[in-house]
Design an enzyme around this catalytic site. Structure first.
Site, PDB file in Angstrom:
ATOM      1  N   TYR A  68      22.433  29.775 -23.540  1.00 26.63           N
ATOM      2  CA  TYR A  68      23.318  29.345 -24.621  1.00 26.63           C
ATOM      3  C   TYR A  68      22.686  28.161 -25.355  1.00 26.63           C
ATOM      4  O   TYR A  68      21.803  27.470 -24.838  1.00 26.63           O
ATOM      5  CB  TYR A  68      24.693  28.929 -24.082  1.00 26.63           C
ATOM      6  N   CYS A 109      30.523  24.081 -17.418  1.00 23.21           N
ATOM      7  CA  CYS A 109      31.077  22.801 -17.870  1.00 23.21           C
ATOM      8  C   CYS A 109      32.581  22.739 -17.620  1.00 23.21           C
ATOM      9  O   CYS A 109      33.224  23.745 -17.335  1.00 23.21           O
ATOM     10  CB  CYS A 109      30.806  22.611 -19.363  1.00 23.21           C
ATOM     11  N   HIS A 123      33.253  18.040 -21.670  1.00 23.36           N
ATOM     12  CA  HIS A 123      33.158  17.926 -23.136  1.00 23.36           C
ATOM     13  C   HIS A 123      34.293  18.683 -23.826  1.00 23.36           C
ATOM     14  O   HIS A 123      35.001  19.500 -23.212  1.00 23.36           O
ATOM     15  CB  HIS A 123      31.799  18.452 -23.628  1.00 23.36           C
ATOM     16  N   GLY A 132      23.006  21.553 -16.525  1.00 27.33           N
ATOM     17  CA  GLY A 132      23.839  21.981 -17.643  1.00 27.33           C
ATOM     18  C   GLY A 132      25.321  21.780 -17.506  1.00 27.33           C
ATOM     19  O   GLY A 132      26.089  22.316 -18.324  1.00 27.33           O
ATOM     20  N   ASN A 168      35.710  22.090 -19.714  1.00 25.08           N
ATOM     21  CA  ASN A 168      36.148  22.055 -21.113  1.00 25.08           C
ATOM     22  C   ASN A 168      37.486  21.353 -21.267  1.00 25.08           C
ATOM     23  O   ASN A 168      38.401  21.521 -20.445  1.00 25.08           O
ATOM     24  CB  ASN A 168      36.298  23.478 -21.656  1.00 25.08           C
ATOM     25  N   ASP A 182       0.842  -1.194   0.000  1.00 23.32           N
ATOM     26  CA  ASP A 182       0.000   0.000   0.000  1.00 23.32           C
ATOM     27  C   ASP A 182       0.880   1.248   0.000  1.00 23.32           C
ATOM     28  O   ASP A 182       1.536   1.561   0.991  1.00 23.32           O
ATOM     29  CB  ASP A 182      -0.903  -0.028   1.238  1.00 23.32           C
TER      30      ASP A 182
END
Length: 400
Positions: free
Chosen positions: A311, A347, A329, A325, A349, A225
């Site tokens: 962006y 990020c 990468h 975000g 980079n 339940d």
């Protein structure tokens, strides 16, 4: 006139006769004979069997509640439990014939007819009938697993990977649901659940998983339940394999990222993290997604034009490390700043060669630890901010 001695003898005979009569009468004034008595004093009269059904004529029960039939003063000879379509439910009779129990779960919203026969010590057979009705949920909840087991079957997961159950509906009875969930680790490692919200619960160990750990994840939620008329749809068991340890340590002071494989540093890369206006979050991050070619759009987490932080760009070798975000990468536009300054939207980079190497070696569940970024701590709810909590605070997120 009798002699005195003779008179006493007759009197004694009369007294003895009266005593025997009193001891043998048993209070029976009808003249009937008494029931036979065994040497131990127990009546030999046979008794009839009685049969009980549990739950008896019940409605709204969980389909996992077993139906139990018992006999007293005799033995069960046969028991049948059938659904509305006449299909029998499997059950098992005790060796001594004293009880019978269903051995398969029932269905939701069903009525089951119980018919039981027993034979008593008197040799006569008795019958007992009853009906049992199971609960009809307003809605059923599935135990959706993140990451999907099929997505990591061939690769395994990294040492930082939390196990996530997402139910898709609000869970009111969190403690009852959590009791139905388990993660068995081999080798054994301490772990605990943490409710991120009413729909999602995460499990992580005290420390990162040991490499090559096997995780057996089970949700025995059928019949549970959840509250508000919601019940578990079906049980589920899956297995995950933890691969080698891959941990990246990104430092905003040195603008370098050190790569550790099973505890040994194997590579160092120059990086550029988030600029002052959009600093990268601090703390351990866990990779939750990777794609060789990916369009990054800040609107996906609510930052849209004309916001200056907005962006949209196409990037290569992208691996997500949070849900607002942040990625690791390739970024050819920041190569000149990599190793010297932070210029990204949050990020990490890398240049082309390092980004491709990172993409080939890091995957779901692997860890990126960020220090000295100037940003706030990664929130626990920001996929995956699970490691931002101390072990003590993490345990407080359990409903048990």
């Amino acid at each position: 006139m009798f002699p005195k001695k003779t008179f006493l003898s007759v009197a004694g005979i009369l007294a003895a006769t009266l005593l025997v009569s009193a001891c043998s009468s048993g209070g029976d004034t009808t003249g009937g004979s008494a029931a036979p008595v065994t040497p131990g004093g127990t009546s030999q009269a046979a008794t009839a069997a009685t049969v009980s059904i549990d739950p008896a004529n019940a409605s709204g029960i969980s389909p996992t509640t077993p139906i139990v039939v018992k006999a007293a003063n005799g033995k069960l000879t046969d028991v049948t439990v059938t659904n509305s379509k006449g299909k029998s439910v499997a059950g098992k009779l005790a060796t001594d014939g004293s009880s019978w129990t269903t051995t398969e779960v029932l269905g939701y919203g069903g009525t089951y007819k119980v018919v039981a026969h027993a034979q008593g010590a008197d040799g006569k057979q008795v019958e007992k009938d009853g009906d049992v009705t199971t609960v009809s949920p307003k809605k059923q909840a599935n135990a959706n697993l993140i990451p999907a087991p099929s997505a990591v079957k061939s690769t395994g997961v990294g040492v930082g990977q939390p196990i996530v159950f997402s139910f898709g509906v609000a869970v009111k009875n969190k403690a009852a649901v959590e009791k139905a969930l388990s993660v068995q680790s081999s080798p054994k490692q301490d772990g605990s659940w943490y409710w991120m919200d009413d729909k999602n619960v995460h499990y992580r160990p005290k420390e990162y998983w040991q490499p090559n750990t096997t995780l057996t994840v089970t949700a025995k939620i059928y019949g549970v339940d959840f509250g508000n008329g919601v019940f578990g749809a079906e049980d589920r068991t899956e297995t995950y394999k933890v691969h080698d340890s891959w941990i990246a340590k990104a430092d905003g002071n040195t603008e370098q990222m050190q790569i550790f494989h099973n505890g040994s540093m194997v590579k160092t890369m120059p990086i550029s993290m988030g600029k002052d206006a959009t600093p990268t979050h601090l703390g351990p991050h866990v990779i939750s997604f990777k794609q060789a070619n990916y369009t990054m759009d800040s609107c996906t987490y609510g930052v849209c034009p004309p916001d200056p932080k907005a962006y949209r760009s196409d990037e290569k070798f992208s691996e997500r490390i949070s849900n607002d975000g942040e990625f690791v990468h390739e970024n050819p536009n920041s190569v000149g700043q990599q190793g010297s300054s932070n210029v990204s939207h949050g990020c990490i980079n890398l240049n082309a060669a390092n980004a491709e190497w990172f993409f080939q070696n890091f995957g779901l569940g692997d860890v990126v630890e960020v220090t000295n970024s100037g940003g706030p701590q990664l929130p626990v709810w920001d996929l995956y901010g699970d490691w931002s909590k101390s072990w003590t605070d993490w345990q407080k997120g359990s409903a048990l």
